[in-house]
Write a protein that holds these residues in place. Structure first.
Motif, PDB file in Angstrom:
ATOM      1  N   THR A   8      37.607  35.463  40.487  1.00 12.57           N
ATOM      2  CA  THR A   8      38.133  34.112  40.264  1.00 12.57           C
ATOM      3  C   THR A   8      38.210  33.844  38.774  1.00 12.57           C
ATOM      4  O   THR A   8      37.412  34.374  37.984  1.00 12.57           O
ATOM      5  CB  THR A   8      37.245  33.059  40.950  1.00 12.57           C
ATOM      6  N   GLY A   9      39.223  33.059  38.385  1.00 13.89           N
ATOM      7  CA  GLY A   9      39.351  32.639  36.999  1.00 13.89           C
ATOM      8  C   GLY A   9      39.748  33.719  36.022  1.00 13.89           C
ATOM      9  O   GLY A   9      39.496  33.591  34.823  1.00 13.89           O
ATOM     10  N   LEU A  10      40.382  34.809  36.485  1.00 14.57           N
ATOM     11  CA  LEU A  10      40.794  35.879  35.581  1.00 14.57           C
ATOM     12  C   LEU A  10      42.267  35.717  35.200  1.00 14.57           C
ATOM     13  O   LEU A  10      42.584  35.220  34.124  1.00 14.57           O
ATOM     14  CB  LEU A  10      40.535  37.237  36.213  1.00 14.57           C
ATOM     15  N   ALA A  11      43.185  36.120  36.071  1.00 12.47           N
ATOM     16  CA  ALA A  11      44.609  35.933  35.785  1.00 12.47           C
ATOM     17  C   ALA A  11      45.000  34.468  35.839  1.00 12.47           C
ATOM     18  O   ALA A  11      45.930  34.032  35.174  1.00 12.47           O
ATOM     19  CB  ALA A  11      45.455  36.743  36.769  1.00 12.47           C
ATOM     20  N   SER A  12      44.283  33.681  36.656  1.00 16.06           N
ATOM     21  CA  SER A  12      44.548  32.249  36.776  1.00 16.06           C
ATOM     22  C   SER A  12      43.244  31.534  37.083  1.00 16.06           C
ATOM     23  O   SER A  12      42.438  32.014  37.886  1.00 16.06           O
ATOM     24  CB  SER A  12      45.566  31.976  37.892  1.00 16.06           C
ATOM     25  N   SER A  13      43.040  30.382  36.469  1.00 10.54           N
ATOM     26  CA  SER A  13      41.819  29.612  36.715  1.00 10.54           C
ATOM     27  C   SER A  13      41.878  28.856  38.029  1.00 10.54           C
ATOM     28  O   SER A  13      40.897  28.233  38.434  1.00 10.54           O
ATOM     29  CB  SER A  13      41.587  28.623  35.567  1.00 10.54           C
ATOM     30  N   PHE A  14      43.028  28.915  38.726  1.00 11.18           N
ATOM     31  CA  PHE A  14      43.208  28.153  39.957  1.00 11.18           C
ATOM     32  C   PHE A  14      43.062  28.998  41.219  1.00 11.18           C
ATOM     33  O   PHE A  14      43.241  28.489  42.320  1.00 11.18           O
ATOM     34  CB  PHE A  14      44.584  27.480  39.971  1.00 11.18           C
ATOM     35  N   THR A  15      42.772  30.281  41.072  1.00 14.48           N
ATOM     36  CA  THR A  15      42.808  31.172  42.235  1.00 14.48           C
ATOM     37  C   THR A  15      41.487  31.889  42.478  1.00 14.48           C
ATOM     38  O   THR A  15      40.717  32.164  41.557  1.00 14.48           O
ATOM     39  CB  THR A  15      43.902  32.240  42.059  1.00 14.48           C
ATOM     40  N   TRP A  16      41.270  32.183  43.752  1.00 18.18           N
ATOM     41  CA  TRP A  16      40.177  33.040  44.220  1.00 18.18           C
ATOM     42  C   TRP A  16      40.847  34.216  44.920  1.00 18.18           C
ATOM     43  O   TRP A  16      41.587  34.023  45.891  1.00 18.18           O
ATOM     44  CB  TRP A  16      39.272  32.282  45.183  1.00 18.18           C
ATOM     45  N   CYS A  17      40.622  35.423  44.429  1.00 19.56           N
ATOM     46  CA  CYS A  17      41.321  36.598  44.956  1.00 19.56           C
ATOM     47  C   CYS A  17      40.352  37.541  45.660  1.00 19.56           C
ATOM     48  O   CYS A  17      39.226  37.756  45.189  1.00 19.56           O
ATOM     49  CB  CYS A  17      42.017  37.360  43.830  1.00 19.56           C
ATOM     50  N   GLN A  18      40.807  38.094  46.776  1.00 21.39           N
ATOM     51  CA  GLN A  18      40.039  39.072  47.537  1.00 21.39           C
ATOM     52  C   GLN A  18      40.912  40.307  47.742  1.00 21.39           C
ATOM     53  O   GLN A  18      42.110  40.189  48.004  1.00 21.39           O
ATOM     54  CB  GLN A  18      39.643  38.514  48.905  1.00 21.39           C
ATOM     55  N   ALA A  19      40.323  41.492  47.617  1.00 20.30           N
ATOM     56  CA  ALA A  19      41.059  42.739  47.809  1.00 20.30           C
ATOM     57  C   ALA A  19      40.202  43.744  48.548  1.00 20.30           C
ATOM     58  O   ALA A  19      38.998  43.856  48.289  1.00 20.30           O
ATOM     59  CB  ALA A  19      41.497  43.323  46.464  1.00 20.30           C
ATOM     60  N   THR A  62      45.986  48.534  48.318  1.00 18.84           N
ATOM     61  CA  THR A  62      45.053  47.480  48.696  1.00 18.84           C
ATOM     62  C   THR A  62      45.800  46.397  49.467  1.00 18.84           C
ATOM     63  O   THR A  62      47.011  46.211  49.297  1.00 18.84           O
ATOM     64  CB  THR A  62      44.382  46.810  47.478  1.00 18.84           C
ATOM     65  N   LEU A  63      45.066  45.701  50.303  1.00 25.95           N
ATOM     66  CA  LEU A  63      45.516  44.421  50.841  1.00 25.95           C
ATOM     67  C   LEU A  63      44.733  43.351  50.101  1.00 25.95           C
ATOM     68  O   LEU A  63      43.518  43.474  49.922  1.00 25.95           O
ATOM     69  CB  LEU A  63      45.223  44.312  52.344  1.00 25.95           C
ATOM     70  N   CYS A  64      45.420  42.327  49.663  1.00 25.39           N
ATOM     71  CA  CYS A  64      44.699  41.261  48.962  1.00 25.39           C
ATOM     72  C   CYS A  64      45.250  39.900  49.373  1.00 25.39           C
ATOM     73  O   CYS A  64      46.368  39.783  49.885  1.00 25.39           O
ATOM     74  CB  CYS A  64      44.761  41.440  47.453  1.00 25.39           C
ATOM     75  N   ILE A  65      44.438  38.900  49.163  1.00 22.13           N
ATOM     76  CA  ILE A  65      44.786  37.536  49.514  1.00 22.13           C
ATOM     77  C   ILE A  65      44.452  36.644  48.332  1.00 22.13           C
ATOM     78  O   ILE A  65      43.466  36.870  47.621  1.00 22.13           O
ATOM     79  CB  ILE A  65      44.042  37.097  50.800  1.00 22.13           C
ATOM     80  N   VAL A  66      45.299  35.657  48.093  1.00 19.90           N
ATOM     81  CA  VAL A  66      45.132  34.733  46.970  1.00 19.90           C
ATOM     82  C   VAL A  66      44.912  33.337  47.533  1.00 19.90           C
ATOM     83  O   VAL A  66      45.801  32.766  48.174  1.00 19.90           O
ATOM     84  CB  VAL A  66      46.358  34.753  46.037  1.00 19.90           C
TER      85      VAL A  66
END
Length: 264
Positions: free
Chosen positions: A202-213, A226-230
């Protein structure tokens, strides 16, 4: 006369150089993602303008490039679309990943992606946009530094710390907000993802997103895709847990499919 070595004529060298420049031209358009003139392309490639004009004409005749506007610019043509469609037909694994994205998008309402390495960068190969009010999108094919992404931590799990340090350019540890991500922190994240079988950032490419991969394992047991969700950064813990569980389930079903080139 030694006939064991193939002769290297000037014409064969010129053909090889021409092929390299044609590939460089296509790579440049892919990275820039906008029309360019032959003169602009020649300057970026450091190639003779006359050679680039000849390559552009040949690719335009084949409809691999098409003129855009009235300024002599060109961009990818419809033949490139046909090549892409043929690739998708032949890659059973990527087709199945697309089906998984459809299912995940319907199940979660979030932006979901299938991602991979491209050189030493991360790219989205396929994506489905979220349906909720908070709409996060990501462009397919845009190269992104690996340290900015959850998928980057999963895709490098087969490398040692030393190999990762050599693989990633130092400038890629500079995040979009200008801050520097400590290299050791990234290495620790890769190790954690290797142990857990997934990564969350979270907060890496965007401060508004939580990413899972999560990894889609190929035949050698490494993460080919990978499969990932934003998700929105303020998504609750139960939602994140449910989404991660769905990602893991779909990725396991896709295991070994990423490298399968059989048409099925």
């Amino acid at each position: 006369m030694d006939v064991s070595r193939p002769s290297t004529s000037s014409s064969s060298i010129d053909r090889q150089r021409g092929i390299d420049r044609a590939i460089g031209l296509l790579e440049l358009l892919l990275v820039r993602r906008q029309p360019m003139s032959a003169g602009e392309i020649a300057r970026h490639l450091g190639a003779p303008r006359s050679t680039v004009y000849e390559i552009v004409k040949r690719l335009t005749d084949a409809r691999m490039l098409e003129p855009v506007g009235s300024g002599g610019q060109v961009f990818f043509g419809r033949t490139m679309h046909l090549f892409g469609a043929a690739y998708l037909e032949g890659d059973a694994g990527l087709r199945r990943a697309g089906e998984a994205l459809d299912a995940l998008s319907a199940e979660t309402g979030a932006t979901v992606q299938c991602c991979a390495l491209r050189g030493n960068k991360y790219v989205v190969l396929d994506s489905r946009d979220g349906t909720g009010i908070f709409h996060i999108t990501s462009d397919v094919g845009v190269e992104v530094p690996l340290p900015w992404t959850a998928s980057g931590r999963v895709l490098l799990g087969h490398l040692s710390d030393g190999e990762i340090r050599s693989f990633i350019p130092p400038e890629d540890f500079r995040l979009p907000d200008g801050s520097a991500l400590p290299v050791q922190r990234f290495l620790d994240d890769v190790a954690q993802a290797r142990r857990d079988g997934f990564s969350e950032t979270t907060g890496l490419a965007s401060s508004f997103t939580w990413c899972q991969a999560v990894p889609i394992l190929g035949r050698e047991g490494r993460a080919d895709l990978t499969l990932c969700i934003v998700l929105p950064v303020d998504s609750d813990a139960m939602q994140r847990k449910r989404c991660l569980s769905l990602l893991v389930a779909h990725a396991r079903r896709l295991g070994h499919a990423g490298g399968d080139r059989r048409i099925a």
